[in-house]
Design an enzyme around this catalytic site. Sequence first.
Site, PDB file in Angstrom:
ATOM      1  N   HIS A 105       0.803  -1.228   0.000  1.00  0.00           N
ATOM      2  CA  HIS A 105       0.000   0.000   0.000  1.00  0.00           C
ATOM      3  C   HIS A 105       0.833   1.274   0.000  1.00  0.00           C
ATOM      4  CE1 HIS A 105      -4.135  -1.507   0.612  1.00  0.00           C
ATOM      5  NE2 HIS A 105      -3.553  -2.522   1.216  1.00  0.00           N
ATOM      6  N   LYS A 139      -8.157  13.478   4.694  1.00  0.00           N
ATOM      7  CA  LYS A 139      -7.331  12.271   4.550  1.00  0.00           C
ATOM      8  C   LYS A 139      -6.290  12.298   5.657  1.00  0.00           C
ATOM      9  CE  LYS A 139      -6.279  13.599   0.350  1.00  0.00           C
ATOM     10  NZ  LYS A 139      -6.575  12.372  -0.385  1.00  0.00           N
ATOM     11  N   ARG A 140      -5.520  11.234   5.768  1.00  0.00           N
ATOM     12  CA  ARG A 140      -4.443  11.211   6.750  1.00  0.00           C
ATOM     13  C   ARG A 140      -3.528  12.423   6.558  1.00  0.00           C
ATOM     14  NH1 ARG A 140       0.335   8.088   6.236  1.00  0.00           N
ATOM     15  NH2 ARG A 140      -0.561   7.217   4.352  1.00  0.00           N
ATOM     16  N   LYS A 171       0.914  13.973   1.138  1.00  0.00           N
ATOM     17  CA  LYS A 171      -0.449  14.297   0.699  1.00  0.00           C
ATOM     18  C   LYS A 171      -0.634  15.802   0.519  1.00  0.00           C
ATOM     19  CE  LYS A 171      -2.505  10.129   2.722  1.00  0.00           C
ATOM     20  NZ  LYS A 171      -3.077   9.494   1.526  1.00  0.00           N
ATOM     21  N   THR A 205      -8.507   6.306  -1.728  1.00  0.00           N
ATOM     22  CA  THR A 205      -9.884   5.846  -1.850  1.00  0.00           C
ATOM     23  C   THR A 205     -10.864   6.994  -1.580  1.00  0.00           C
ATOM     24  OG1 THR A 205      -9.758   5.032   0.437  1.00  0.00           O
ATOM     25  CG2 THR A 205      -9.477   3.416  -1.332  1.00  0.00           C
ATOM     26  N   LYS A 225     -14.666   8.081  -3.304  1.00  0.00           N
ATOM     27  CA  LYS A 225     -15.889   8.421  -2.575  1.00  0.00           C
ATOM     28  C   LYS A 225     -16.432   9.770  -3.037  1.00  0.00           C
ATOM     29  CE  LYS A 225     -13.993   5.909   1.344  1.00  0.00           C
ATOM     30  NZ  LYS A 225     -13.281   6.048   2.636  1.00  0.00           N
TER      31      LYS A 225
END
Length: 603
Positions: free
Chosen positions: A150, A343-344, A349, A451, A455
């Site tokens: 991942h 998100k995390r 990111k 992911t 969504k």
Amino acid sequence: MLAIPYDMPISGYRNHAVNTLRLWKSAATDVFDLNEFNAGSYSEAVQAKNHAEHISMVLYPNDSSENGKELRLRQQYFLASASLQDALRQWRAAGNNDLMKFAEHNVFQMNDTHPTIAVAELMRLLLDDERLQWDEAWAITSRCMAYTNHTLLPEALERWPVALFERLLPRPLEIIYEINARFLRQVAIKWPGDIDRQRRMSIIEEEPVRQIRMAWLAIVGSFSINGVAALHSRLLKEGLFRDFVELWPHKFNNKTNGVTPRRWVAHANPDMTALISSKIGEDWIADLSHLARLKPLAAGGNEAFHAEWRAAKRANKVRLAALVEAECGVTFDPSALFDVQVKRIHEYKRQLLNVLHVIHLYNRIKHGHLEGSVNRCVLIGGKAAPGYVMAKRIIKLINSVADVVNNDPDINGRLKVAFLPNYRVSSMEIIAPATDLSEQISTAGKEASGTGNMKFMMNGAVTIGTYDGANIEILDAVGEDNFFLFGLRADEVEALRGHYQPLSYMERDPALRQVIDLLISGHFNPCEPGIFDMIIGAMMSPNDPWMVLADFRTYVDAQERVDQAWQDEARWTRMSILNTASSGFFSTDRTMQEYNADIWKLT
């Protein structure tokens, strides 16, 4: 120590099937030591109980300390061992005696490196408890273990110090040594005399400290290794796992992630669900590919449907505005553009790039440059790992910027910013249906898949994103006209590494210079001087692996294209409908069918 099972029923969707999710709680075999208690050692009397129960009390504790690292390893071993022993017990209870057939009916999908001790533990159970010979045990293990990776970040691949294993797991360590010795003989036969390759591929990393490479153990012990998006799988094969691909090319494959439409649309977005079903029926809930039948409705001439679509979106935005008001004390206007990144919290990111854009918008409004801009509500949410200092400092920056922006009378509601605390699934069920613009802005080549992007897409949000992870497949599905693409590509990021000069971007871009100057001046932290120096220093370093400043200009330009599209209501509605209509590929149903067809082969 006891592993006590707790089963949760997981019902299928209208298919008369109920699966079982088995969870484990740790408990001591001896709950209370009466001798210790009678001797006056009251805390010692329950020490074994407390020591055992800590294992399953908090998953993934802070591993910045040695105690935290040890607890993580104990957790991983406990959960893997309990599950494997349970699988063998169930196999026996079903009347099976020939363990050589075990792999024909059992597959263990190791989800990232956390459970990869399972390779050594299954060998231990087969060798020590079942009394099989090595070759028999290895034939079973290597035919029923599969590994999903991942991450593309080497530092995220777990490595455990050999010294810790020697103390906690001496027998599994012996087995890992033997697995490695036999494996390296294979490598030596394939590439005689290539000592560098043997060193790279060894499960035991010798320098600078002896450590066990858990991802390597997973690869060696598995019959299938997959990434979770097309680019991710390709980069794994060309980079991190290249040596293994050259040895075993047949083992590697891709399984692009998905999300379940039952939770993320049918449950989370009832208004849109009812609208879609009124036009194309309910079959799409069980087969998301049917959403493609919405595409003709995105075209002109369907104004009534478009109006209903906007009404459903507005109702969702009212619901989210109430959540933000309750949890953040910030008022969001449902008629504004809802710009969301949840998100995390991680540097790759790039929540930081989002914050720089917020400061840029704030600066433009302060200087009266309002032409072409739209009212925007920016929502950021997510959790940081307990010991991740930079991530926590970025959260602090987001909140400090929000405090200034939301309380500056010159802004007059044109820009609002909120950081949602305690981001969680129940929050996302409200956030995803209400989002207009989905922020997927990772440094290219760093996001395995994502992911959240799926969504948002399913719920009609339009994505602004880099060419990274599953963004690429989203872009392919919806088309460039319905996606705001920006930034360096993964190969360009790699080509720039070693030559990156952040100051040059500031020199060429006055807007970026003004943003950085505002940060340096302490405008957002007047009472806490220097608190953001570590962030500023990281961004301005030539060694910044996330290259935040390199993508600033193309990001701002893409955001200006967002403003233009948002002002054309008919165009934005069409883009929103097409995103939902094009999201069928990103259902977990498709992902699971691919896993089963290629890996599990369940009948």
